[in-house]
Design an enzyme around this catalytic site. Structure first.
Site, mmCIF file in Angstrom:
data_model
loop_
_atom_site.group_PDB
_atom_site.id
_atom_site.type_symbol
_atom_site.label_atom_id
_atom_site.label_comp_id
_atom_site.label_asym_id
_atom_site.label_seq_id
_atom_site.Cartn_x
_atom_site.Cartn_y
_atom_site.Cartn_z
ATOM 1 N N ASP A 1 0.828 -1.202 0.000
ATOM 2 C CA ASP A 1 0.000 0.000 0.000
ATOM 3 C C ASP A 1 0.867 1.258 0.000
ATOM 4 O OD1 ASP A 1 -2.650 1.341 0.461
ATOM 5 O OD2 ASP A 1 -1.650 1.959 2.302
ATOM 6 N N GLU B 1 1.059 -0.489 -5.196
ATOM 7 C CA GLU B 1 0.137 0.610 -5.439
ATOM 8 C C GLU B 1 1.004 1.869 -5.521
ATOM 9 O OE1 GLU B 1 -3.498 3.208 -3.507
ATOM 10 O OE2 GLU B 1 -1.910 2.357 -2.292
#
Length: 750
Positions: free
Chosen positions: A428, A481
């Site tokens: 993330d 990401e």
């Protein structure tokens, strides 16, 4: 009474402030009556009497109570050098490794225990070396709460990194949360406090009580704890991760031989806490075992190859969706125990469903029981808020320049792959790690040593993480990401890249959604929003995400974001999905998207499954299942996702009619697919499309089928070539392009 222990040290031990309890507790050589002997000392606040028992001879020596708080001592005559006897009189000899403490508690119950201060460290010199170098990738086998047998005593070895602490106590339900009797021993060479406590068992709760460098007592959750209490409670739980019997050998063997570049990957992104609810359960949370059966059945019916779970690590605030992790080594107790989560992964593997989890090394929360100021110092984070705090999220940033911190995170990643058989880690907020000025104004960040904005330590950490994962666990994928144009995110480390397997294609997502938000009459002027992605499509190994981030924070669900009347909204959503599934790149869809959800996602409620009572919503679900099936059945849609050889424009210039025609190709022997997309509600009759091969082109998919709630305009069963050249090709077919629809054709020999 007479003793060779300094009375002030006894006082500091009793009030919990003695920095080095081993200096007085355990076995110590002493002079007694002119002879060398051993004094065995224990702090037993719950005892009314105590003895030292020689295991070999059974000799029972009473311990004198030197302090009413429970400080005991026994002088063992004829014993020297901390347990090496000078003669063979078994009645008077004792070995520090073979004696036990016997105590009668205040109820009169007599129990035998091993002396925690006579037990050697669980750490070897090699462990210390690796910890110092920051390369102890299995530190989860050393730190935390390790079930251990010493002699014939079962117990738990507790170890925690807190180099700047003054005192570390182990407190738990096994000692009434009074840590004075269980003060850990400091290994100054690595800054680790350690203590073996006999009698502690799996399932018992504990914390580390730390007297920090500022003289403040604070209770901390174990950073390497394997399980935790159900929030808002915060204690760690002793857990045995070695009992579960895995049954996914076939999956694990095939995974190790898998080439992630050339396999289909249809990923269902899922938040376990809200995907489905169960009546009568805490907050409706289903347990991991129940979820395993439901999710495996659903994914198989929907033809998804993988699930991606929003973080399942323990987190105090449910509303963070798991992205503010406290227990990096603990699956959240909201859905059960570590063994329950093992069952979840195992069951999905047995049904040929891979499991990817979101992993959050970019930041951690400020909760007092967590990592922040763990020993009173900025241990895991940067001390300077310009480096150590996220201005947007109110969280802390790891100090990636510190060996121990990088070691903690890399070992944590490997832990999930080793202990839980996880198939992939989606990292993330990578962009926030790469840039020192991420979301900061001038003067709010510190440049690197060269004056630049790149976080050099974070870059090296990400490379180390990816190398370790791929080296130790072939076939496991890592997904970034990363929302900027940072070069080489999914290129090998040896080639200058960060080493991820895949990168989320945020540019494709943003451009495509912006295009789909436009009224069809205006789309012709924005054709480049669709075609631009092919300029860079093969610079990275891309995964196309329509993730949870696109259906929260006021954006609305994907269906509600579509333009037009009710019919057009559904048609546009079918068009979006069909275009996505035929575009190069692996696919990811967040739960609820396959239902045609109207409302944006809420972590308390989850998908509105009642929508499936309506034919239009069932049509969206059937469309996703069929798109996944088409991918699985046609290698042209996955074998060359990351190569320009797998894609070819037939016509991308017809902006007036807002149409796209392109080919998807696989490896040699795979039949190419012809995709025609019409981004307007106008039916295009007798639309000529150039092809290179004569024959019959079968329509294998049509997003406008009445099966999906469409108007059933199409070309069943297909179209024959006409012998007329078109689009610079030797032959062509004439087809009907359905309104706001995608059709897929495959050439058949007959």
């Amino acid at each position: 009474m007479q003793t060779q222990v300094n009375l002030s040290e006894i006082g500091r031990l009793i009030d919990g402030h003695l920095e080095n309890p081993s200096s007085i507790l355990g076995p110590h050589p002493v002079e007694y009556r002119g002879e060398r002997a051993v004094a065995v000392r224990s702090f037993l606040p719950n005892a009314q009497a105590a003895w030292v028992i020689d295991r070999a001879s059974g000799t029972r020596r009473p311990m004198r109570k030197l302090h009413p708080a429970g400080f005991y001592e026994a002088i063992c005559e004829g014993v020297v050098d901390a347990g090496r006897s000078t003669h063979h009189d078994a009645a008077t000899s004792i070995d520090h490794a073979t004696y036990r403490i016997q105590m009668a508690d205040k109820t009169g119950k007599v129990v035998d225990i091993a002396d925690p201060y006579a037990v050697p460290s669980i750490m070897s010199d090699y462990d210390r070396y690796l910890l110092g170098e920051g390369k102890h990738y299995r530190l989860y086998d050393t730190l935390g709460a390790q079930l251990r047998t010493v002699g014939d005593s079962d117990g738990v070895n507790f170890a925690v990194w807190a180099p700047n602490a003054r005192v570390v106590q182990v407190v738990g339900d096994f000692n009434g949360w009074d840590g004075r009797a269980h003060v850990a021993k400091l290994d100054q060479s690595v800054g680790i406090w350690e203590l073996f406590i006999p009698g502690v068992k799996a399932g018992q709760k504990y914390k580390f009580r730390i007297l920090d460098q500022h003289g403040q007592w604070v209770d901390k959750t174990d950073p390497v704890g394997f399980a935790a209490e159900l929030p808002p409670l915060t204690a760690s739980i002793v857990s045995d991760l070695g009992n579960y019997q895995w049954a996914d050998n076939d999956w694990m063997e095939s995974r190790s031989e898998m080439d992630p570049m050339h396999v289909p990957m249809n990923v269902y992104e899922c938040h376990l806490g809200s995907w489905q609810k169960g009546p009568g359960r805490t907050h409706g949370w289903l347990d991991y075992r129940d979820l395993a059966h439901r999710l495996a059945d659903y994914c198989r019916r929907m033809n998804f190859t993988h699930v991606e779970l929003l973080p399942i690590t323990e987190h105090p605030f449910t509303g963070s969706w798991g992205y503010q992790t406290v227990g990096y080594f603990a699956p959240t107790s909201r859905h059960g125990s570590p063994e329950d989560f093992m069952y979840f992964v195992d069951y999905l593997h047995q049904h040929n469903i891979g499991v990817i989890v979101d992993w959050v090394p970019a930041h951690f929360p400020k909760d007092g029981h967590g990592l922040r100021r763990f020993d009173g110092s900025a241990l895991y984070e940067h001390a300077d808020p310009r480096q150590g705090e996220h201005p947007d999220w109110g969280t802390m940033i790891f100090n990636f320049g510190r060996n121990e911190v990088r070691n903690f995170l890399v070992a944590n990643a490997l832990f999930w792959l080793e202990k839980y058989h996880i198939d992939g880690l989606r990292v993330d907020a990578v962009a926030s790690m790469l840039y020192l000025d991420y979301s900061r104004e001038a003067g709010e960040w510190i440049p690197n040593q060269y004056g630049g904005r790149e976080n050099l330590e974070a870059i090296e950490f990400l490379r180390e993480f990816n190398v370790a994962v791929h080296e130790h666990h072939p076939g496991v994928v890592t997904v970034a990401e990363e929302s900027t144009a940072w070069p080489g995110v999914s290129r090998p480390v040896y080639d200058g890249g960060l080493g991820f397997t895949y990168k989320w294609n945020m540019g494709w997502m943003n451009d495509t959604l912006a295009y789909m938000h436009r009224e069809p009459v205006h789309r012709g002027h924005h054709q480049n929003d669709l075609t631009f992605s092919m300029i860079y499509a093969f610079t990275e190994n891309f995964m196309l995400p329509l993730s949870h981030d696109e259906v929260v924070h006021g954006k609305g669900a994907l269906l509600s974001q579509m333009t037009g009347d009710m019919w057009q909204k559904f048609a546009n959503l079918r068009l979006l999905y069909s275009y996505m599934w035929t575009h190069p790149g692996k696919k990811l869809l967040f739960m609820g998207g396959e239902l045609g959800q109207w409302n944006e996602w809420n972590h308390d409620d989850g998908p509105d499954w009642l929508l499936l009572d309506f034919e239009s919503h069932r049509g969206i679900q059937e469309l996703i299942a069929d798109l996944n099936r088409v991918v699985l059945e046609n290698p042209a849609l996955y074998e060359l996702d990351f190569s320009s050889e797998g894609f070819e424009w037939v016509d991308c210039m017809n902006w007036e009619e807002s149409t796209l025609v392109y080919l998807r190709k696989g490896l040699e022997g795979s039949e190419p697919l012809l995709i025609c997309a019409n981004f307007t509600p106008v039916v295009r009759h007798d639309y000529r499309v150039g092809v290179d091969k004569a024959g019959f082109w079968k329509e294998i998919f049509n997003s406008d089928s009445d099966r999906y709630g469409g108007s059933n305009v199409g070309n069943y069963p297909g179209a024959k070539t006409t012998g007329q050249a078109h689009h610079g090709r030797t032959d062509s077919i004439q087809v009907t392009l359905p309104p706001l629809g995608v059709t897929i054709f495959r050439r058949e020999e007959a």
